[in-house]
Design an enzyme around this catalytic site. Structure first.
Site, PDB file in Angstrom:
ATOM      1  N   ASP A   1    -117.514  98.799   3.293  1.00 51.88           N
ATOM      2  CA  ASP A   1    -117.493  97.420   3.772  1.00 51.88           C
ATOM      3  C   ASP A   1    -117.328  97.369   5.290  1.00 51.88           C
ATOM      4  O   ASP A   1    -117.899  96.505   5.957  1.00 51.88           O
ATOM      5  CB  ASP A   1    -116.382  96.642   3.080  1.00 51.88           C
ATOM      6  CG  ASP A   1    -116.733  96.296   1.645  1.00 51.88           C
ATOM      7  OD1 ASP A   1    -117.668  95.516   1.438  1.00 51.88           O
ATOM      8  OD2 ASP A   1    -116.084  96.829   0.733  1.00 51.88           O
TER       9      ASP A   1
ATOM     10  N   SER B   1    -121.873  97.504  -0.808  1.00 52.24           N
ATOM     11  CA  SER B   1    -121.379  98.680  -0.097  1.00 52.24           C
ATOM     12  C   SER B   1    -121.608  99.967  -0.886  1.00 52.24           C
ATOM     13  O   SER B   1    -121.539 101.065  -0.317  1.00 52.24           O
ATOM     14  CB  SER B   1    -119.892  98.527   0.227  1.00 52.24           C
ATOM     15  OG  SER B   1    -119.121  98.434  -0.957  1.00 52.24           O
ATOM     16  N   HIS B   2    -121.884  99.858  -2.205  1.00 54.43           N
ATOM     17  CA  HIS B   2    -122.108 101.036  -3.032  1.00 54.43           C
ATOM     18  C   HIS B   2    -123.491 101.037  -3.682  1.00 54.43           C
ATOM     19  O   HIS B   2    -123.771 101.868  -4.542  1.00 54.43           O
ATOM     20  CB  HIS B   2    -121.032 101.136  -4.121  1.00 54.43           C
ATOM     21  CG  HIS B   2    -119.701 101.523  -3.592  1.00 54.43           C
ATOM     22  ND1 HIS B   2    -118.878 100.631  -2.942  1.00 54.43           N
ATOM     23  CD2 HIS B   2    -119.031 102.712  -3.579  1.00 54.43           C
ATOM     24  CE1 HIS B   2    -117.759 101.246  -2.575  1.00 54.43           C
ATOM     25  NE2 HIS B   2    -117.832 102.494  -2.947  1.00 54.43           N
TER      26      HIS B   2
END
Length: 345
Positions: free
Chosen positions: A195, A54-55
């Site tokens: 997410d 997600s990052h």
């Protein structure tokens, strides 16, 4: 794709070097300066190597979208200001935060060593990256570190039903000489917004408890939660209180925006959050005195006994994934690679 080392049907394993090359090519192609592209790329690649999807490279999509909407400055040159004995301020100039952090880091470290504790306020920055990447830079220097920032008004407070607070991540780092540091980095929402975005991208419902719909009712539709409803805090009132704390100490206390003000600044452009960030560095050599090494070593008893119960230390999973990525490459889904490749057109 030439940046791929090992290709399989639904994705590829990319080396750290390939990930960095791809990130920099995309960012520079989109107009980012070489230094902005490098600093951003290093942070995104660090997350991808740790399987923090997600990052990781997924964030390139939002970064480019933010730039195209005029909500970020691609060639910003951060300005570092020595404010006081224990205070550093960095004006990011509307650019993304990684370069501002990097340029302010040496002065922050020097001040922490001199005074025992120092803080750095990063102002006027766009933020989209993991805080733990920054804290590892401080724990490498033997410093204990804390970081936090508001975002945009994505989350309803406990007892509320409308977006007001940010997801407001809070991170902590503890150095362990000769070992990987203890680091945690979590949103004060039930889950990171990224997410939920990944669930929408993959067409999957989200678990109950992550968000509510436009009427404040529990919702498992990621699109409804993201576009019309609100995310929820973790731990009900506890996560809500921590989010409120972050709003204050990384917003007004450092002369920057609350999450709701960041949303107002965005004005519907759907850009990544524009706000401030607070980093605190503490030198145990000062706070624990002459026997600081012995005192810090006592923490290992706590870690050993925790592991002895079958529990897991924060970041253990990331370190395991990092080792795997170093040996085989980091996994990137083909759909994401295709979307990233399109940014080079």
């Amino acid at each position: 794709m030439k940046d791929t080392d090992t290709t399989v049907d639904n994705g590829a394993y990319l080396t750290r070097e390939a990930l960095m090359s791809l990130s920099r090519r995309v960012l520079e192609h989109q107009g980012f300066s070489a230094e902005q592209a490098r600093a951003l790329g290093e942070t995104l690649v660090a997350a991808q190597m740790d399987a923090s999807h997600s990052h990781g490279l997924y964030r390139l999509l939002g970064i480019v979208q933010t730039l195209r909407q005029g909500a970020a400055v691609a060639d910003a040159v951060p300005e570092v200001e020595d404010v006081a004995a224990g205070v550093v301020r960095v004006d990011a100039g509307g650019g993304f935060s990684p370069l501002a952090f990097e340029l302010g880091l040496p002065l922050l470290v020097d001040k922490a060593r001199d005074a025992g504790v120092a803080l750095m306020a990063i102002n006027h920055c766009v933020h989209s990256t993991a805080l733990w990447v920054e804290l590892e830079r401080l724990t490498e220097q033997g410093l204990v570190a804390i970081a936090c920032n508001p975002t945009q008004a994505y989350m309803a407070p406990h007892g509320g039903s409308r977006p007001l607070l940010g997801t407001n991540p809070l991170a902590f780092g503890w150095p362990r000489p000769g070992r990987e540091p203890l680091v945690f980095d979590f949103a004060t929402s039930a889950i990171a917004r990224g997410d939920i975005e990944l669930h929408r991208r993959e067409g999957k419902p989200i678990p109950e408890g992550w968000g509510v719909d436009r009427d404040g009712a529990p919702c498992t539709d990621p699109e409804e939660v993201l576009d019309h409803g609100a995310m929820l805090p973790f731990g009900q009132h506890k996560g809500s209180a921590l989010a409120l704390m972050v709003e204050l100490i990384a917003g007004p206390m450092i002369g920057d925006l609350l999450s709701v003000e960041s949303s107002e600044h965005d004005a519907g452009r759907a850009g990544l959050p524009y706000h401030g960030e607070l980093i605190i560095a503490i030198d145990p050599a000062r706070t624990a005195g002459a026997s600081s090494e012995a005192h810090m070593a006592r923490a290992e008893r706590l870690f050993d006994e925790l592991l002895g119960q079958g529990a897991r230390l924060p970041a253990q999973r990331r370190y395991r994934e990092r080792a795997l990525s170093e040996s085989r490459g980091a996994w990137v889904p083909q759909a994401l690679l295709d979307d990233i490749e399109a940014l080079l057109a």
